[in-house]
Design a protein around this motif. Structure first.
Motif, PDB file in Angstrom:
ATOM      1  N   SER A   1      11.291  16.132   0.083  1.00 24.43           N
ATOM      2  CA  SER A   1      12.452  16.166  -0.797  1.00 24.43           C
ATOM      3  C   SER A   1      13.520  15.168  -0.344  1.00 24.43           C
ATOM      4  O   SER A   1      14.078  14.428  -1.155  1.00 24.43           O
ATOM      5  N   TRP A   2      13.803  15.143   0.951  1.00 20.38           N
ATOM      6  CA  TRP A   2      14.781  14.186   1.463  1.00 20.38           C
ATOM      7  C   TRP A   2      14.309  12.733   1.238  1.00 20.38           C
ATOM      8  O   TRP A   2      15.121  11.868   0.893  1.00 20.38           O
ATOM      9  N   GLN A   3      13.022  12.495   1.412  1.00 21.26           N
ATOM     10  CA  GLN A   3      12.494  11.134   1.244  1.00 21.26           C
ATOM     11  C   GLN A   3      12.727  10.645  -0.177  1.00 21.26           C
ATOM     12  O   GLN A   3      13.205   9.525  -0.405  1.00 21.26           O
ATOM     13  N   VAL A   4      12.411  11.470  -1.166  1.00 24.94           N
ATOM     14  CA  VAL A   4      12.575  11.068  -2.561  1.00 24.94           C
ATOM     15  C   VAL A   4      14.052  10.909  -2.907  1.00 24.94           C
ATOM     16  O   VAL A   4      14.453   9.966  -3.589  1.00 24.94           O
ATOM     17  N   ARG A   5      14.882  11.830  -2.424  1.00 24.65           N
ATOM     18  CA  ARG A   5      16.311  11.738  -2.705  1.00 24.65           C
ATOM     19  C   ARG A   5      16.912  10.467  -2.111  1.00 24.65           C
ATOM     20  O   ARG A   5      17.778   9.831  -2.713  1.00 24.65           O
ATOM     21  N   ARG A   6      16.440  10.084  -0.923  1.00 21.73           N
ATOM     22  CA  ARG A   6      16.948   8.862  -0.297  1.00 21.73           C
ATOM     23  C   ARG A   6      16.473   7.631  -1.062  1.00 21.73           C
ATOM     24  O   ARG A   6      17.152   6.603  -1.092  1.00 21.73           O
ATOM     25  N   GLN A   7      15.265   7.703  -1.664  1.00 25.22           N
ATOM     26  CA  GLN A   7      14.797   6.596  -2.500  1.00 25.22           C
ATOM     27  C   GLN A   7      15.731   6.392  -3.684  1.00 25.22           C
ATOM     28  O   GLN A   7      15.995   5.275  -4.113  1.00 25.22           O
ATOM     29  N   ASP A   8      16.258   7.514  -4.221  1.00 25.03           N
ATOM     30  CA  ASP A   8      17.151   7.439  -5.377  1.00 25.03           C
ATOM     31  C   ASP A   8      18.583   7.075  -4.983  1.00 25.03           C
ATOM     32  O   ASP A   8      19.374   6.650  -5.824  1.00 25.03           O
ATOM     33  N   GLY A   9      18.908   7.263  -3.681  1.00 29.45           N
ATOM     34  CA  GLY A   9      20.249   6.953  -3.204  1.00 29.45           C
ATOM     35  C   GLY A   9      21.061   8.211  -2.948  1.00 29.45           C
ATOM     36  O   GLY A   9      21.156   9.093  -3.816  1.00 29.45           O
ATOM     37  N   LEU A  10      21.621   8.326  -1.747  1.00 34.86           N
ATOM     38  CA  LEU A  10      22.425   9.486  -1.378  1.00 34.86           C
ATOM     39  C   LEU A  10      23.907   9.129  -1.366  1.00 34.86           C
ATOM     40  O   LEU A  10      24.289   8.000  -1.065  1.00 34.86           O
ATOM     41  N   THR A  11      24.723  10.135  -1.666  1.00 33.62           N
ATOM     42  CA  THR A  11      26.156   9.964  -1.483  1.00 33.62           C
ATOM     43  C   THR A  11      26.450  10.056   0.003  1.00 33.62           C
ATOM     44  O   THR A  11      25.588  10.442   0.811  1.00 33.62           O
ATOM     45  N   ALA A  12      27.665   9.723   0.388  1.00 31.31           N
ATOM     46  CA  ALA A  12      28.048   9.794   1.798  1.00 31.31           C
ATOM     47  C   ALA A  12      27.919  11.221   2.325  1.00 31.31           C
ATOM     48  O   ALA A  12      27.462  11.451   3.455  1.00 31.31           O
TER      49      ALA A  12
ATOM     50  N   SER B   1      10.845  16.579 -10.042  1.00 35.25           N
ATOM     51  CA  SER B   1      10.624  15.138 -10.024  1.00 35.25           C
ATOM     52  C   SER B   1       9.146  14.821  -9.921  1.00 35.25           C
ATOM     53  O   SER B   1       8.445  15.370  -9.084  1.00 35.25           O
ATOM     54  N   GLY B   2       8.659  13.897 -10.794  1.00 37.92           N
ATOM     55  CA  GLY B   2       7.252  13.504 -10.712  1.00 37.92           C
ATOM     56  C   GLY B   2       6.918  12.858  -9.396  1.00 37.92           C
ATOM     57  O   GLY B   2       5.868  13.112  -8.801  1.00 37.92           O
ATOM     58  N   LEU B   3       7.819  11.999  -8.907  1.00 34.25           N
ATOM     59  CA  LEU B   3       7.575  11.354  -7.611  1.00 34.25           C
ATOM     60  C   LEU B   3       7.555  12.373  -6.490  1.00 34.25           C
ATOM     61  O   LEU B   3       6.717  12.326  -5.583  1.00 34.25           O
ATOM     62  N   LEU B   4       8.467  13.326  -6.542  1.00 35.37           N
ATOM     63  CA  LEU B   4       8.510  14.341  -5.507  1.00 35.37           C
ATOM     64  C   LEU B   4       7.266  15.211  -5.565  1.00 35.37           C
ATOM     65  O   LEU B   4       6.704  15.596  -4.544  1.00 35.37           O
ATOM     66  N   ARG B   5       6.813  15.509  -6.769  1.00 41.38           N
ATOM     67  CA  ARG B   5       5.607  16.310  -6.910  1.00 41.38           C
ATOM     68  C   ARG B   5       4.431  15.616  -6.244  1.00 41.38           C
ATOM     69  O   ARG B   5       3.656  16.230  -5.520  1.00 41.38           O
ATOM     70  N   LEU B   6       4.291  14.304  -6.493  1.00 39.75           N
ATOM     71  CA  LEU B   6       3.193  13.552  -5.900  1.00 39.75           C
ATOM     72  C   LEU B   6       3.326  13.483  -4.394  1.00 39.75           C
ATOM     73  O   LEU B   6       2.354  13.632  -3.662  1.00 39.75           O
ATOM     74  N   ALA B   7       4.548  13.268  -3.911  1.00 37.31           N
ATOM     75  CA  ALA B   7       4.763  13.187  -2.468  1.00 37.31           C
ATOM     76  C   ALA B   7       4.442  14.497  -1.785  1.00 37.31           C
ATOM     77  O   ALA B   7       3.759  14.542  -0.760  1.00 37.31           O
ATOM     78  N   THR B   8       4.924  15.606  -2.358  1.00 36.95           N
ATOM     79  CA  THR B   8       4.656  16.892  -1.745  1.00 36.95           C
ATOM     80  C   THR B   8       3.187  17.267  -1.850  1.00 36.95           C
ATOM     81  O   THR B   8       2.632  17.916  -0.966  1.00 36.95           O
ATOM     82  N   ALA B   9       2.553  16.853  -2.943  1.00 38.08           N
ATOM     83  CA  ALA B   9       1.117  17.093  -3.056  1.00 38.08           C
ATOM     84  C   ALA B   9       0.369  16.388  -1.948  1.00 38.08           C
ATOM     85  O   ALA B   9      -0.522  16.954  -1.313  1.00 38.08           O
ATOM     86  N   ALA B  10       0.730  15.133  -1.709  1.00 38.26           N
ATOM     87  CA  ALA B  10       0.088  14.385  -0.641  1.00 38.26           C
ATOM     88  C   ALA B  10       0.274  15.085   0.695  1.00 38.26           C
ATOM     89  O   ALA B  10      -0.669  15.214   1.487  1.00 38.26           O
ATOM     90  N   LEU B  11       1.491  15.544   0.943  1.00 38.53           N
ATOM     91  CA  LEU B  11       1.765  16.209   2.214  1.00 38.53           C
ATOM     92  C   LEU B  11       1.007  17.517   2.335  1.00 38.53           C
ATOM     93  O   LEU B  11       0.445  17.844   3.375  1.00 38.53           O
ATOM     94  N   ALA B  12       1.020  18.299   1.274  1.00 40.06           N
ATOM     95  CA  ALA B  12       0.360  19.586   1.328  1.00 40.06           C
ATOM     96  C   ALA B  12      -1.117  19.433   1.632  1.00 40.06           C
ATOM     97  O   ALA B  12      -1.688  20.158   2.441  1.00 40.06           O
ATOM     98  N   VAL B  13      -1.755  18.434   0.971  1.00 36.03           N
ATOM     99  CA  VAL B  13      -3.177  18.229   1.202  1.00 36.03           C
ATOM    100  C   VAL B  13      -3.426  17.635   2.578  1.00 36.03           C
ATOM    101  O   VAL B  13      -4.389  17.961   3.246  1.00 36.03           O
TER     102      VAL B  13
END
Length: 334
Positions: free
Chosen positions: A19-30, A83-95
């Motif tokens: 979740s943090w990885q995808v959020r950082r891809q989108d850009g985080l506030t301070a 998020s579709g990207l987050l879904r794919l990322a978490t799927a990869a991790l889970a597997v």
């Protein structure tokens, strides 16, 4: 904590890291970046989980489409993020955590199930039967490297000429790679030439006897499709010429150990014979070298070819120093 709880805890932690990885891809506030840094600092396992996520994310773009579908189905419904990207990322991790991750799957798919190099000697024609049922006929002085994968078949042709009879398999495309060309087929009979002497001194060539092939040059999105009776050449710079739809029977006579000349410059004809063996024929006069020759000859009988030249061209043969020079008929002897 038992082993099952440990695995479950690791998966949950990796999902948070995803979740943090995808959020950082989108850009985080301070404020969000400060929260992320605090989460990292909270425990060493958080940093380890995020490092794992970065490794997965960096290779996600290379994932085979089949694996993407498998991963998308791998996440339990209760854990599917919006998020579709987050879904794919978490799927990869889970597997990955469960031991059947895409990294292992991708590595498995990339491993060849057959790899072998073949070479024909000078003057030799060599038949090679591949495990998939395809057959290759290697012309003289030809080298190939064959690699069969679970989802594709590949042949590299660094030098020579090969006639391919490809076993049809729509699930496993068959590719031939030369210096500048990529030839893709499913099932057909075609020849590919990549030589730097004789007929091939001007570039590479593909000739189709049956079926259909796709010919592209390295680094180019453009390609041409050839059908039975068609051929195309590429110059040494990799530029494809126009498709020739008048395939002559003589273009594939080399399979029978014969060389066919059709208005071929004499120097090129001699160079083609040299691919099969020592001819001891030399040409020094550029006017003689440019003379055109026609006819079909046994590739093993260069001497007969030389003897026939004065009968069809205004030349004569001059023996000197263990070689035979082909000179203009009117040129005085030295």
């Amino acid at each position: 904590m038992n082993q099952h709880d440990t695995i479950g805890h690791t998966v949950d932690l990796d999902l948070v890291a995803a979740s943090w990885q995808v959020r950082r891809q989108d850009g985080l506030t301070a404020q969000e970046e400060a929260q992320f840094q605090a989460w990292l600092a909270l425990d060493a396992t958080h940093r380890q989980a995020y490092a794992r996520m970065e490794g997965v994310w960096s290779g996600l773009g290379e994932l085979h489409p089949t694996a993407v579908a498998q991963l998308a189905r791998a996440v339990p419904a209760r854990k599917k993020p919006a998020s579709g990207l987050l879904r794919l990322a978490t799927a990869a991790l889970a597997v990955c955590v469960s031991g059947a991750g895409w990294l292992g799957w991708d590595h498995y798919q990339r491993q060849p199930i057959f790899h072998e190099s073949f070479a024909s000697a000078r003057g030799e024609l060599l038949d090679v039967h591949l495990p998939d049922g395809s057959v290759m006929k290697l012309d003289t002085a030809t080298r190939v490297e064959v690699t069969l994968y679970r989802q594709r078949r590949e042949v590299r042709l660094p030098e020579g000429q090969v006639m391919f009879s490809v076993r049809h398999d729509s699930q496993k495309p068959f590719e031939v790679l030369t210096d500048t060309l990529r030839v893709t087929v499913v099932g057909t009979r075609f020849a590919v030439r990549n030589t730097h002497a004789g007929f091939g001194q001007a570039g590479e060539a593909v000739t189709v006897e049956d079926g259909r092939v796709r010919v592209a040059t390295a680094g180019s999105a453009s390609a041409v499709e050839l059908t039975a009776g068609e051929s195309v050449q590429a110059n040494r710079a990799g530029a494809l010429g126009t498709v020739d739809t008048r395939l002559a029977h003589g273009a594939l006579l080399w399979r029978e150990g014969r060389i066919n000349f059709d208005g071929t410059p004499l120097a090129q004809a001699v160079a083609e014979f040299e691919r099969y063996g020592d001819t001891r024929l030399v040409i020094k006069d550029p006017i003689v070298a440019a003379m055109r020759v026609n006819g079909s000859f046994d590739a093993r009988l260069a001497a007969d070819f030389g003897s026939a030249l004065p009968l069809v061209l205004p030349v004569r043969l001059r023996e000197q120093g263990g070689v035979t020079e082909i000179v203009a008929a009117g040129k005085p002897a030295k």
